[in-house]
Scaffold this motif. Structure first.
Motif, PDB file in Angstrom:
ATOM      1  N   MET A   1      -6.704  65.686 -36.491  1.00 60.90           N
ATOM      2  CA  MET A   1      -6.056  66.057 -34.865  1.00 60.90           C
ATOM      3  C   MET A   1      -4.373  66.965 -35.005  1.00 60.90           C
ATOM      4  SD  MET A   1      -5.902  63.539 -31.765  1.00 60.90           S
ATOM      5  CE  MET A   1      -5.703  61.960 -32.575  1.00 60.90           C
ATOM      6  N   GLN A   2      -3.638  66.115 -36.436  1.00 61.36           N
ATOM      7  CA  GLN A   2      -2.592  66.872 -36.434  1.00 61.36           C
ATOM      8  C   GLN A   2      -2.653  67.715 -36.810  1.00 61.36           C
ATOM      9  OE1 GLN A   2      -0.287  64.609 -36.190  1.00 61.36           O
ATOM     10  NE2 GLN A   2       1.547  66.249 -36.607  1.00 61.36           N
ATOM     11  N   THR A   3      -3.894  68.571 -37.386  1.00 63.91           N
ATOM     12  CA  THR A   3      -3.832  69.900 -38.420  1.00 63.91           C
ATOM     13  C   THR A   3      -3.969  70.909 -36.747  1.00 63.91           C
ATOM     14  OG1 THR A   3      -5.020  69.003 -40.228  1.00 63.91           O
ATOM     15  CG2 THR A   3      -5.555  71.311 -39.411  1.00 63.91           C
ATOM     16  N   LEU A   4      -5.159  70.259 -36.208  1.00 67.20           N
ATOM     17  CA  LEU A   4      -5.729  71.058 -35.137  1.00 67.20           C
ATOM     18  C   LEU A   4      -4.240  71.434 -34.082  1.00 67.20           C
ATOM     19  CD1 LEU A   4      -8.958  69.675 -34.057  1.00 67.20           C
ATOM     20  CD2 LEU A   4      -8.174  71.663 -34.460  1.00 67.20           C
ATOM     21  N   TYR A   5      -3.607  70.599 -33.984  1.00 64.12           N
ATOM     22  CA  TYR A   5      -2.247  70.350 -32.712  1.00 64.12           C
ATOM     23  C   TYR A   5      -1.386  71.140 -34.206  1.00 64.12           C
ATOM     24  CZ  TYR A   5       2.683  69.056 -31.462  1.00 64.12           C
ATOM     25  OH  TYR A   5       3.698  69.178 -31.115  1.00 64.12           O
ATOM     26  N   GLU A   6      -1.234  71.000 -35.286  1.00 60.77           N
ATOM     27  CA  GLU A   6       0.228  71.714 -36.168  1.00 60.77           C
ATOM     28  C   GLU A   6      -0.558  73.262 -36.157  1.00 60.77           C
ATOM     29  OE1 GLU A   6       1.012  70.008 -39.355  1.00 60.77           O
ATOM     30  OE2 GLU A   6       2.138  67.969 -38.253  1.00 60.77           O
ATOM     31  N   ASN A   7      -1.666  73.471 -36.948  1.00 63.18           N
ATOM     32  CA  ASN A   7      -1.691  75.266 -37.593  1.00 63.18           C
ATOM     33  C   ASN A   7      -2.493  75.665 -36.221  1.00 63.18           C
ATOM     34  OD1 ASN A   7      -1.197  73.856 -39.809  1.00 63.18           O
ATOM     35  ND2 ASN A   7      -3.024  73.699 -40.647  1.00 63.18           N
ATOM     36  N   HIS A   8      -2.731  75.173 -34.758  1.00 60.02           N
ATOM     37  CA  HIS A   8      -3.380  76.385 -33.939  1.00 60.02           C
ATOM     38  C   HIS A   8      -3.213  75.583 -32.662  1.00 60.02           C
ATOM     39  CE1 HIS A   8      -6.719  76.659 -36.966  1.00 60.02           C
ATOM     40  NE2 HIS A   8      -6.992  75.741 -36.891  1.00 60.02           N
ATOM     41  N   GLY A   9      -2.232  74.910 -32.850  1.00 61.63           N
ATOM     42  CA  GLY A   9      -1.026  75.116 -31.508  1.00 61.63           C
ATOM     43  C   GLY A   9      -2.268  73.738 -29.825  1.00 61.63           C
ATOM     44  N   VAL A  10      -3.320  73.703 -30.509  1.00 60.11           N
ATOM     45  CA  VAL A  10      -3.827  72.653 -29.593  1.00 60.11           C
ATOM     46  C   VAL A  10      -3.117  71.129 -29.271  1.00 60.11           C
ATOM     47  CG1 VAL A  10      -6.044  71.617 -29.126  1.00 60.11           C
ATOM     48  CG2 VAL A  10      -5.794  73.026 -31.002  1.00 60.11           C
ATOM     49  N   ASN A  11      -2.633  70.883 -27.765  1.00 60.41           N
ATOM     50  CA  ASN A  11      -2.172  69.547 -27.658  1.00 60.41           C
ATOM     51  C   ASN A  11      -2.485  68.156 -28.609  1.00 60.41           C
ATOM     52  OD1 ASN A  11      -3.272  68.112 -25.557  1.00 60.41           O
ATOM     53  ND2 ASN A  11      -3.021  70.366 -23.819  1.00 60.41           N
ATOM     54  N   GLU A  12      -2.436  67.089 -28.687  1.00 60.37           N
ATOM     55  CA  GLU A  12      -2.406  66.180 -29.420  1.00 60.37           C
ATOM     56  C   GLU A  12      -4.638  65.249 -28.135  1.00 60.37           C
ATOM     57  OE1 GLU A  12      -0.262  63.381 -30.781  1.00 60.37           O
ATOM     58  OE2 GLU A  12       1.010  64.508 -30.870  1.00 60.37           O
ATOM     59  N   VAL A  13      -3.248  65.457 -26.793  1.00 55.48           N
ATOM     60  CA  VAL A  13      -4.722  65.010 -25.809  1.00 55.48           C
ATOM     61  C   VAL A  13      -5.677  65.876 -26.483  1.00 55.48           C
ATOM     62  CG1 VAL A  13      -5.283  63.887 -23.704  1.00 55.48           C
ATOM     63  CG2 VAL A  13      -3.674  64.150 -25.018  1.00 55.48           C
ATOM     64  N   SER A  14      -6.285  67.392 -25.987  1.00 58.71           N
ATOM     65  CA  SER A  14      -7.310  67.746 -25.978  1.00 58.71           C
ATOM     66  C   SER A  14      -7.649  68.057 -27.607  1.00 58.71           C
ATOM     67  CB  SER A  14      -6.513  69.479 -25.964  1.00 58.71           C
ATOM     68  OG  SER A  14      -6.536  69.268 -24.727  1.00 58.71           O
ATOM     69  N   ALA A  15      -6.701  68.139 -28.834  1.00 58.39           N
ATOM     70  CA  ALA A  15      -7.287  67.887 -29.995  1.00 58.39           C
ATOM     71  C   ALA A  15      -8.333  66.761 -30.573  1.00 58.39           C
ATOM     72  CB  ALA A  15      -6.287  67.968 -31.013  1.00 58.39           C
ATOM     73  N   GLY A  16      -7.501  65.276 -29.814  1.00 57.74           N
ATOM     74  CA  GLY A  16      -8.648  64.269 -30.207  1.00 57.74           C
ATOM     75  C   GLY A  16     -10.316  64.148 -29.043  1.00 57.74           C
ATOM     76  N   ASP A  17     -10.088  64.348 -28.453  1.00 57.46           N
ATOM     77  CA  ASP A  17     -11.424  64.796 -27.059  1.00 57.46           C
ATOM     78  C   ASP A  17     -12.098  65.920 -27.970  1.00 57.46           C
ATOM     79  OD1 ASP A  17     -10.227  63.261 -24.697  1.00 57.46           O
ATOM     80  OD2 ASP A  17      -9.676  65.362 -24.368  1.00 57.46           O
ATOM     81  N   LEU A  18     -11.773  66.698 -28.250  1.00 63.18           N
ATOM     82  CA  LEU A  18     -12.394  67.903 -29.474  1.00 63.18           C
ATOM     83  C   LEU A  18     -13.072  67.041 -30.553  1.00 63.18           C
ATOM     84  CD1 LEU A  18     -10.359  70.944 -29.101  1.00 63.18           C
ATOM     85  CD2 LEU A  18     -12.482  70.721 -28.457  1.00 63.18           C
ATOM     86  N   ILE A  19     -12.343  66.305 -31.548  1.00 65.75           N
ATOM     87  CA  ILE A  19     -12.537  65.398 -32.318  1.00 65.75           C
ATOM     88  C   ILE A  19     -14.198  64.415 -31.767  1.00 65.75           C
ATOM     89  CG2 ILE A  19     -12.249  63.596 -34.049  1.00 65.75           C
ATOM     90  CD1 ILE A  19      -9.389  65.774 -33.933  1.00 65.75           C
ATOM     91  N   GLU A  20     -13.913  64.095 -30.701  1.00 68.55           N
ATOM     92  CA  GLU A  20     -14.208  62.363 -30.446  1.00 68.55           C
ATOM     93  C   GLU A  20     -16.137  63.705 -29.333  1.00 68.55           C
ATOM     94  OE1 GLU A  20     -15.010  59.319 -30.079  1.00 68.55           O
ATOM     95  OE2 GLU A  20     -12.886  59.862 -31.773  1.00 68.55           O
ATOM     96  N   ILE A  21     -16.304  64.727 -29.348  1.00 64.71           N
ATOM     97  CA  ILE A  21     -17.177  65.311 -28.240  1.00 64.71           C
ATOM     98  C   ILE A  21     -17.349  66.127 -29.952  1.00 64.71           C
ATOM     99  CG2 ILE A  21     -17.942  67.808 -28.087  1.00 64.71           C
ATOM    100  CD1 ILE A  21     -15.675  67.774 -25.994  1.00 64.71           C
ATOM    101  N   PHE A  22     -16.717  66.162 -31.030  1.00 64.25           N
ATOM    102  CA  PHE A  22     -17.871  66.740 -32.236  1.00 64.25           C
ATOM    103  C   PHE A  22     -19.190  65.865 -33.178  1.00 64.25           C
ATOM    104  CE2 PHE A  22     -17.885  67.290 -37.123  1.00 64.25           C
ATOM    105  CZ  PHE A  22     -18.880  68.433 -37.389  1.00 64.25           C
ATOM    106  N   ARG A  23     -17.912  64.517 -33.457  1.00 62.27           N
ATOM    107  CA  ARG A  23     -18.763  63.273 -33.567  1.00 62.27           C
ATOM    108  C   ARG A  23     -19.763  62.871 -33.163  1.00 62.27           C
ATOM    109  NH1 ARG A  23     -12.713  59.726 -34.194  1.00 62.27           N
ATOM    110  NH2 ARG A  23     -12.585  60.383 -36.272  1.00 62.27           N
TER     111      ARG A  23
END
Length: 107
Positions: A1-23
């Protein structure tokens, strides 16, 4: 989640959502958060390339999501996204190797 936030500018809530969708896709389970058409296409393409044994689960997960979303009081059919997912459903039914293609031909 931190990588999406730091490297791609995805906010932390959206990053968490993307990870859960992928899972959920990898497990073939329904997901409840909305994913754009481009995001859906990207996930399915990457899963096909990198984890092809999970593609059927990912497609099924998207079908379940669309059915779930349509049943919500504020939901709707999402015809464009349904069309995309149905294209992936059709792709799964196509033979993937020459022997399977030849067998299908002779049937």
């Amino acid at each position: 989640m931190q990588t999406l936030y730091e490297n791609h500018g995805v906010n932390e809530v959206s990053a968490g959502d993307l990870i859960e969708i992928f899972r959920s896709m990898m497990a073939g389970k329904v997901f409840q958060r909305t994913l754009s058409i481009d995001g859906t296409r990207y996930f399915l393409q990457r899963i096909e390339e990198e984890r092809p044994t999970h593609l059927a689960d990912a497609v099924a997960s998207n079908v379940k999501h669309l059915d779930y979303y349509e049943r919500l009081p504020t939901g709707h059919p999402q015809p464009s996204k349904r069309k995309l997912v149905n294209e992936w459903v059709a792709r799964l039914s196509e033979p993937r190797d020459l022997n399977a293609l030849e067998a299908a031909f002779w049937q």
